[in-house]
Design an enzyme around this catalytic site. Structure first.
Site, short mmCIF file in Angstrom:
data_model
loop_
_atom_site.label_atom_id
_atom_site.label_comp_id
_atom_site.label_asym_id
_atom_site.label_seq_id
_atom_site.Cartn_x
_atom_site.Cartn_y
_atom_site.Cartn_z
CG HIS A 19 -1.99 -1.11 1.06
ND1 HIS A 19 -2.52 -1.79 2.14
CD2 HIS A 19 -2.57 -1.67 -0.05
CE1 HIS A 19 -3.38 -2.70 1.70
NE2 HIS A 19 -3.43 -2.63 0.38
CG HIS A 42 -6.93 -11.11 -7.59
ND1 HIS A 42 -6.23 -10.73 -8.72
CD2 HIS A 42 -7.30 -12.40 -7.79
CE1 HIS A 42 -6.19 -11.75 -9.57
NE2 HIS A 42 -6.81 -12.77 -9.02
CD GLU A 118 -12.60 -10.99 -3.74
OE1 GLU A 118 -12.61 -12.20 -3.45
OE2 GLU A 118 -11.54 -10.32 -3.89
CG ASP A 143 -10.41 -14.67 -13.63
OD1 ASP A 143 -9.84 -15.11 -12.62
OD2 ASP A 143 -9.81 -14.40 -14.69
N GLY A 144 -10.60 -11.57 -12.14
CA GLY A 144 -9.89 -10.32 -12.38
C GLY A 144 -8.87 -10.40 -13.49
CG ASP A 164 -3.14 -8.07 -3.91
OD1 ASP A 164 -2.32 -8.92 -3.57
OD2 ASP A 164 -3.85 -7.44 -3.10
#
Length: 279
Positions: A19, A42, A118, A143-144, A164
């Site tokens: 982050h 994600h 997500e 699905d990302g 991620d």
């Protein structure tokens, strides 16, 4: 595939480095008035209460953000990250930790768009609740990896992407490389960030080699290890690989990572700040 929940790990040292980089990138990307598309492949639930049963079961935040919360650094970039986390808390006491969606929302402006993916049913419902109220934000239960490629190139012609995955499926390391290669072929000027856990160093090395061999340019890597690599137990380090990073990002991480090692790592901890591929 759907068992991982970030609520058990919120605010740990991996979140700190992830982050910190994300905030630095978005801060730079939003300096220009031009619209920006942010894509989070994600997303998780997006916001976490540290008194929850999940967070208290592991208490990983005690070795991460809790050690930084009252810290003041000589480096403004680290102070900015700490102040960002404090902005999500009503008091001087650490009670909440924002996931990447809420950190992104903090920076996104009226002209920007946010895309959040997500698959976990419970986290998807929480994400929809946590990100409601802004017309420019889209939450998708898809699905990302597939969703990312489908959104490129963006109408804004500017994109910032966070990949991620939980890496529960070992193929995720290879999927990251193949997905990013496809994304880069569609939109080579976007800024792409890949988070990774160092559980099996060989998998990280293979992912690095795949990215280096892909033909992509200007790739940097930033890693924080809280202890030396080991075959005995789980994650000992984590990092971010950034394609097309802001020009000052490496300079910032060169200053901040040694401080984070001192604050968050044991005596065997270390950091990496490397230019994997030149511009």
């Amino acid at each position: 595939m759907l068992s991982y929940r970030h609520s058990f790990h919120a605010g740990n040292p991996a979140d700190v480095v992830k982050h910190l980089v994300l905030a630095q990138v978005l801060s730079y990307q939003t300096l220009k008035d031009k619209p920006l598309d942010y894509i989070d492949t994600h997303s998780g639930a997006g916001f976490f209460e540290l008194a929850s049963a999940d967070a208290q079961k592991t208490q990983e935040y005690l070795n991460g953000i809790a050690k930084l919360y009252q810290h003041r650094s000589e480096h403004q970039e680290l102070n900015d990250y700490i102040d960002l986390i404090k902005s999500f808390n009503d008091t001087e006491q650490l009670a909440f930790y924002p996931g990447s969606p809420k950190i992104a929302e903090h920076f996104l402006r009226r002209q920007d768009k946010g895309w959040f993916f997500e698959l976990h049913p419970r986290d998807l419902a929480l994400l929809q609740e946590n990100m409601s109220g802004k017309r420019s934000i889209r939450v998708r239960g898809e699905d990302g990896f597939t969703g990312l490629v489908g959104l490129l190139p963006p109408a804004s012609r500017r994109a910032c992407v966070l990949i991620d995955p939980p890496y529960e499926i070992k193929d995720d390391y290879d999927t990251v490389v193949t997905t990013l290669t496809k994304a880069y072929q569609r939109f080579a000027t976007g800024t792409y960030m890949i988070w990774y856990p160092a559980v099996d160093r060989e998998r990280i090395e293979r992912m690095e080699e795949g990215l280096i061999a892909s033909g992509m340019r200007n790739i940097q890597l930033f890693e924080l290890a809280t202890e030396a690599d080991t075959d005995v137990h789980g994650m000992t380090a984590s990092g971010m690989i950034v394609i097309n990073p802001p020009w000052k990002l490496k300079q910032t991480m060169d200053k901040v990572l040694p401080e984070l090692v001192n604050l968050l790592s044991d005596s065997s901890g270390f950091y990496r700040s490397e230019q994997l591929v030149a511009e």
